[in-house]
Scaffold this motif. Structure first.
Motif, PDB file in Angstrom:
ATOM      1  N   ALA A 190       2.423  11.123  -2.739  1.00  0.00           N
ATOM      2  CA  ALA A 190       1.834  10.187  -3.699  1.00  0.00           C
ATOM      3  C   ALA A 190       1.919   8.754  -3.215  1.00  0.00           C
ATOM      4  CB  ALA A 190       2.536  10.320  -5.046  1.00  0.00           C
ATOM      5  N   GLY A 191       2.547   8.497  -2.080  1.00  0.00           N
ATOM      6  CA  GLY A 191       2.705   7.143  -1.584  1.00  0.00           C
ATOM      7  C   GLY A 191       3.662   6.345  -2.436  1.00  0.00           C
ATOM      8  N   ASP A 192       4.602   7.015  -3.088  1.00  0.00           N
ATOM      9  CA  ASP A 192       5.531   6.408  -4.015  1.00  0.00           C
ATOM     10  C   ASP A 192       6.593   5.599  -3.278  1.00  0.00           C
ATOM     11  OD1 ASP A 192       6.736   5.784  -6.375  1.00  0.00           O
ATOM     12  OD2 ASP A 192       7.738   7.730  -6.611  1.00  0.00           O
ATOM     13  N   ALA A 193       6.654   4.311  -3.547  1.00  0.00           N
ATOM     14  CA  ALA A 193       7.608   3.440  -2.852  1.00  0.00           C
ATOM     15  C   ALA A 193       8.990   3.450  -3.514  1.00  0.00           C
ATOM     16  CB  ALA A 193       7.067   2.009  -2.816  1.00  0.00           C
ATOM     17  N   GLU A 194       9.107   3.978  -4.743  1.00  0.00           N
ATOM     18  CA  GLU A 194      10.395   3.906  -5.430  1.00  0.00           C
ATOM     19  C   GLU A 194      11.482   4.716  -4.733  1.00  0.00           C
ATOM     20  OE1 GLU A 194       7.541   4.460  -7.490  1.00  0.00           O
ATOM     21  OE2 GLU A 194       7.523   2.323  -7.884  1.00  0.00           O
ATOM     22  N   ASP A 195      11.120   5.847  -4.131  1.00  0.00           N
ATOM     23  CA  ASP A 195      12.139   6.667  -3.500  1.00  0.00           C
ATOM     24  C   ASP A 195      12.251   6.409  -1.992  1.00  0.00           C
ATOM     25  OD1 ASP A 195       9.738   7.838  -2.774  1.00  0.00           O
ATOM     26  OD2 ASP A 195      10.517   9.884  -2.871  1.00  0.00           O
ATOM     27  N   PHE A 196      11.592   5.351  -1.528  1.00  0.00           N
ATOM     28  CA  PHE A 196      11.654   5.000  -0.112  1.00  0.00           C
ATOM     29  C   PHE A 196      12.516   3.767   0.033  1.00  0.00           C
ATOM     30  CE2 PHE A 196      10.300   3.276   3.890  1.00  0.00           C
ATOM     31  CZ  PHE A 196      10.287   4.399   4.676  1.00  0.00           C
ATOM     32  N   HIS A 197      13.541   3.850   0.890  1.00  0.00           N
ATOM     33  CA  HIS A 197      14.494   2.748   1.048  1.00  0.00           C
ATOM     34  C   HIS A 197      14.283   2.031   2.371  1.00  0.00           C
ATOM     35  CE1 HIS A 197      16.477   4.537  -2.364  1.00  0.00           C
ATOM     36  NE2 HIS A 197      16.481   5.676  -1.728  1.00  0.00           N
ATOM     37  N   LEU A 198      14.001   0.724   2.276  1.00  0.00           N
ATOM     38  CA  LEU A 198      13.797  -0.073   3.486  1.00  0.00           C
ATOM     39  C   LEU A 198      15.081  -0.630   4.009  1.00  0.00           C
ATOM     40  CD1 LEU A 198      10.504  -1.915   2.583  1.00  0.00           C
ATOM     41  CD2 LEU A 198      10.831  -0.132   4.274  1.00  0.00           C
ATOM     42  N   LEU A 221      15.762  10.783   4.213  1.00  0.00           N
ATOM     43  CA  LEU A 221      15.671  12.141   4.753  1.00  0.00           C
ATOM     44  C   LEU A 221      14.444  12.898   4.256  1.00  0.00           C
ATOM     45  CD1 LEU A 221      19.439  13.160   4.631  1.00  0.00           C
ATOM     46  CD2 LEU A 221      18.090  12.436   6.611  1.00  0.00           C
ATOM     47  N   GLY A 222      13.953  12.564   3.096  1.00  0.00           N
ATOM     48  CA  GLY A 222      12.766  13.225   2.570  1.00  0.00           C
ATOM     49  C   GLY A 222      11.471  12.753   3.213  1.00  0.00           C
ATOM     50  N   HIS A 223      11.553  11.737   4.044  1.00  0.00           N
ATOM     51  CA  HIS A 223      10.356  11.170   4.675  1.00  0.00           C
ATOM     52  C   HIS A 223      10.424  11.243   6.204  1.00  0.00           C
ATOM     53  CE1 HIS A 223       8.756   9.529   0.949  1.00  0.00           C
ATOM     54  NE2 HIS A 223       9.980   9.149   0.653  1.00  0.00           N
ATOM     55  N   VAL A 224      11.212  12.157   6.723  1.00  0.00           N
ATOM     56  CA  VAL A 224      11.395  12.251   8.171  1.00  0.00           C
ATOM     57  C   VAL A 224      10.074  12.533   8.883  1.00  0.00           C
ATOM     58  CG1 VAL A 224      12.495  13.595  10.005  1.00  0.00           C
ATOM     59  CG2 VAL A 224      13.839  12.805   8.062  1.00  0.00           C
ATOM     60  N   GLN A 225       9.243  13.408   8.328  1.00  0.00           N
ATOM     61  CA  GLN A 225       7.967  13.712   8.982  1.00  0.00           C
ATOM     62  C   GLN A 225       7.068  12.482   9.051  1.00  0.00           C
ATOM     63  OE1 GLN A 225       6.586  17.170   6.771  1.00  0.00           O
ATOM     64  NE2 GLN A 225       7.088  18.445   8.537  1.00  0.00           N
ATOM     65  N   VAL A 240       0.804  -1.230   0.000  1.00  0.00           N
ATOM     66  CA  VAL A 240       0.000   0.000   0.000  1.00  0.00           C
ATOM     67  C   VAL A 240       0.832   1.273   0.000  1.00  0.00           C
ATOM     68  CG1 VAL A 240      -1.989  -1.101   1.088  1.00  0.00           C
ATOM     69  CG2 VAL A 240      -0.293   0.028   2.512  1.00  0.00           C
ATOM     70  N   GLY A 241       2.157   1.155  -0.047  1.00  0.00           N
ATOM     71  CA  GLY A 241       3.015   2.329  -0.101  1.00  0.00           C
ATOM     72  C   GLY A 241       3.541   2.728   1.267  1.00  0.00           C
ATOM     73  N   PRO A 242       4.568   3.579   1.268  1.00  0.00           N
ATOM     74  CA  PRO A 242       5.223   3.944   2.527  1.00  0.00           C
ATOM     75  C   PRO A 242       4.301   4.631   3.534  1.00  0.00           C
ATOM     76  CG  PRO A 242       6.569   4.629   0.675  1.00  0.00           C
ATOM     77  CD  PRO A 242       5.262   4.137   0.118  1.00  0.00           C
ATOM     78  N   ARG A 243       3.503   5.570   3.086  1.00  0.00           N
ATOM     79  CA  ARG A 243       2.698   6.343   4.039  1.00  0.00           C
ATOM     80  C   ARG A 243       1.731   5.449   4.806  1.00  0.00           C
ATOM     81  NH1 ARG A 243      -0.907  11.343   2.278  1.00  0.00           N
ATOM     82  NH2 ARG A 243       1.125  12.267   1.968  1.00  0.00           N
ATOM     83  N   ARG A 244       0.885   4.744   4.104  1.00  0.00           N
ATOM     84  CA  ARG A 244      -0.107   3.898   4.770  1.00  0.00           C
ATOM     85  C   ARG A 244       0.543   2.688   5.428  1.00  0.00           C
ATOM     86  NH1 ARG A 244      -3.986   3.878  -0.192  1.00  0.00           N
ATOM     87  NH2 ARG A 244      -4.837   5.958  -0.038  1.00  0.00           N
ATOM     88  N   PHE A 258      -0.975  11.996  12.846  1.00  0.00           N
ATOM     89  CA  PHE A 258      -1.767  12.178  11.631  1.00  0.00           C
ATOM     90  C   PHE A 258      -1.270  13.376  10.834  1.00  0.00           C
ATOM     91  CE2 PHE A 258      -5.376  14.189   9.481  1.00  0.00           C
ATOM     92  CZ  PHE A 258      -5.764  13.160   8.638  1.00  0.00           C
ATOM     93  N   LEU A 259      -1.054  14.492  11.517  1.00  0.00           N
ATOM     94  CA  LEU A 259      -0.592  15.707  10.829  1.00  0.00           C
ATOM     95  C   LEU A 259       0.787  15.509  10.208  1.00  0.00           C
ATOM     96  CD1 LEU A 259      -1.804  18.421  13.370  1.00  0.00           C
ATOM     97  CD2 LEU A 259      -2.789  17.865  11.119  1.00  0.00           C
ATOM     98  N   LEU A 260       1.696  14.847  10.929  1.00  0.00           N
ATOM     99  CA  LEU A 260       3.039  14.625  10.391  1.00  0.00           C
ATOM    100  C   LEU A 260       3.018  13.710   9.171  1.00  0.00           C
ATOM    101  CD1 LEU A 260       5.159  14.302  13.646  1.00  0.00           C
ATOM    102  CD2 LEU A 260       5.329  16.097  11.910  1.00  0.00           C
ATOM    103  N   VAL A 261       2.244  12.647   9.256  1.00  0.00           N
ATOM    104  CA  VAL A 261       2.168  11.719   8.121  1.00  0.00           C
ATOM    105  C   VAL A 261       1.555  12.420   6.910  1.00  0.00           C
ATOM    106  CG1 VAL A 261       1.066   9.601   7.291  1.00  0.00           C
ATOM    107  CG2 VAL A 261       2.150   9.642   9.547  1.00  0.00           C
ATOM    108  N   ARG A 262       0.516  13.201   7.128  1.00  0.00           N
ATOM    109  CA  ARG A 262      -0.122  13.928   6.031  1.00  0.00           C
ATOM    110  C   ARG A 262       0.792  15.005   5.446  1.00  0.00           C
ATOM    111  NH1 ARG A 262      -4.986  13.050   3.691  1.00  0.00           N
ATOM    112  NH2 ARG A 262      -5.208  15.281   3.599  1.00  0.00           N
ATOM    113  N   ALA A 263       1.653  15.592   6.278  1.00  0.00           N
ATOM    114  CA  ALA A 263       2.512  16.689   5.830  1.00  0.00           C
ATOM    115  C   ALA A 263       3.759  16.208   5.099  1.00  0.00           C
ATOM    116  CB  ALA A 263       2.934  17.547   7.025  1.00  0.00           C
ATOM    117  N   ASP A 264       4.001  14.912   5.105  1.00  0.00           N
ATOM    118  CA  ASP A 264       5.200  14.382   4.448  1.00  0.00           C
ATOM    119  C   ASP A 264       5.176  14.735   2.969  1.00  0.00           C
ATOM    120  OD1 ASP A 264       6.379  11.364   3.193  1.00  0.00           O
ATOM    121  OD2 ASP A 264       7.615  12.722   4.362  1.00  0.00           O
ATOM    122  N   SER A 265       6.025  15.684   2.579  1.00  0.00           N
ATOM    123  CA  SER A 265       5.977  16.228   1.215  1.00  0.00           C
ATOM    124  C   SER A 265       6.338  15.201   0.152  1.00  0.00           C
ATOM    125  CB  SER A 265       6.905  17.431   1.109  1.00  0.00           C
ATOM    126  OG  SER A 265       8.227  17.068   1.445  1.00  0.00           O
TER     127      SER A 265
END
Length: 140
Positions: free
Chosen positions: A132-140, A69-73, A36-40, A121-128
Motif C-alpha cells: 500500500a506504500g504505507d509510510a507509518e510502518d517504515f522507519h527511516l 524487516l518487513g521491507h527487505v525485498q 510518495v511513500g517508501p516503495r516509490r 522491479f520484481l523485488l520492489v513489487r513483491a514487497d508484501s
C-alpha cells in the motif's frame, strides 16, 4: 563539452563537493519517501543515488533493512536499482573517454543492467508489507 563533464565528474569525486552532493541525494531520498511513500520514494532515490555512489546507497539501504524487516525485498530492489544505474553510468563515462572500449563493453553492461533492473522491479513489487506504500510502518 564532454571533456568538461568528464573533468567535473572527476573533480566532484575527488573534492569537497562530493559530501554536499551525497547529502543532497540523501535528503531528496528522505523527502521522496515522505511524499510518495517508501516503495516509490526509495526506489527513485536509490536509482538517483546510483548516479553518484551506488556503494553508499547499498550501505544505507542495508542499514535500513535492519529496522524494516518487513521491507527487505523492497530495500533489496532499491540496492539493485542503484547497481543498475551504476552499470549504465560506467558505460556512459567509458563512452566519453573511449568509444571503442564502450562499444566492446556495451552488450555485457546493458545485459547486466537489464537483468538487475528486472529483478529490482520484481523485488520492489513483491514487497508484501509495502504494497500500500504505507509510510507509518517504515522507519527511516
Amino acid at each position: 563539452m564532454f571533456k568538461r563533464l568528464y573533468h567535473w565528474t572527476l573533480s566532484l569525486a575527488e573534492s569537497r563537493h562530493a559530501t554536499p552532493a551525497l547529502a543532497a541525494v540523501s535528503f531528496a531520498g528522505y523527502a521522496a519517501v515522505r511524499i510518495v511513500g517508501p516503495r516509490r520514494g526509495l526506489t527513485l532515490s536509490a536509482a538517483i543515488g546510483g548516479l553518484f555512489a551506488s556503494t553508499a546507497v547499498t550501505l544505507s539501504l542495508a542499514r535500513l533493512a535492519r529496522a524494516n524487516l518487513g521491507h527487505v525485498q523492497m530495500l533489496a530492489g532499491g540496492i539493485l536499482a542503484a547497481g543498475c544505474v551504476m552499470l549504465i553510468r560506467v558505460l556512459a563515462v567509458t563512452a566519453l573517454i573511449n568509444a571503442t572500449l564502450a562499444t566492446a563493453l556495451a552488450p555485457v553492461l546493458l545485459a547486466a543492467a537489464a537483468a538487475m533492473g528486472a529483478v529490482a522491479f520484481l523485488l520492489v513489487r513483491a514487497d508484501s508489507d509495502g504494497a500500500a506504500g504505507d509510510a507509518e510502518d517504515f522507519h527511516l
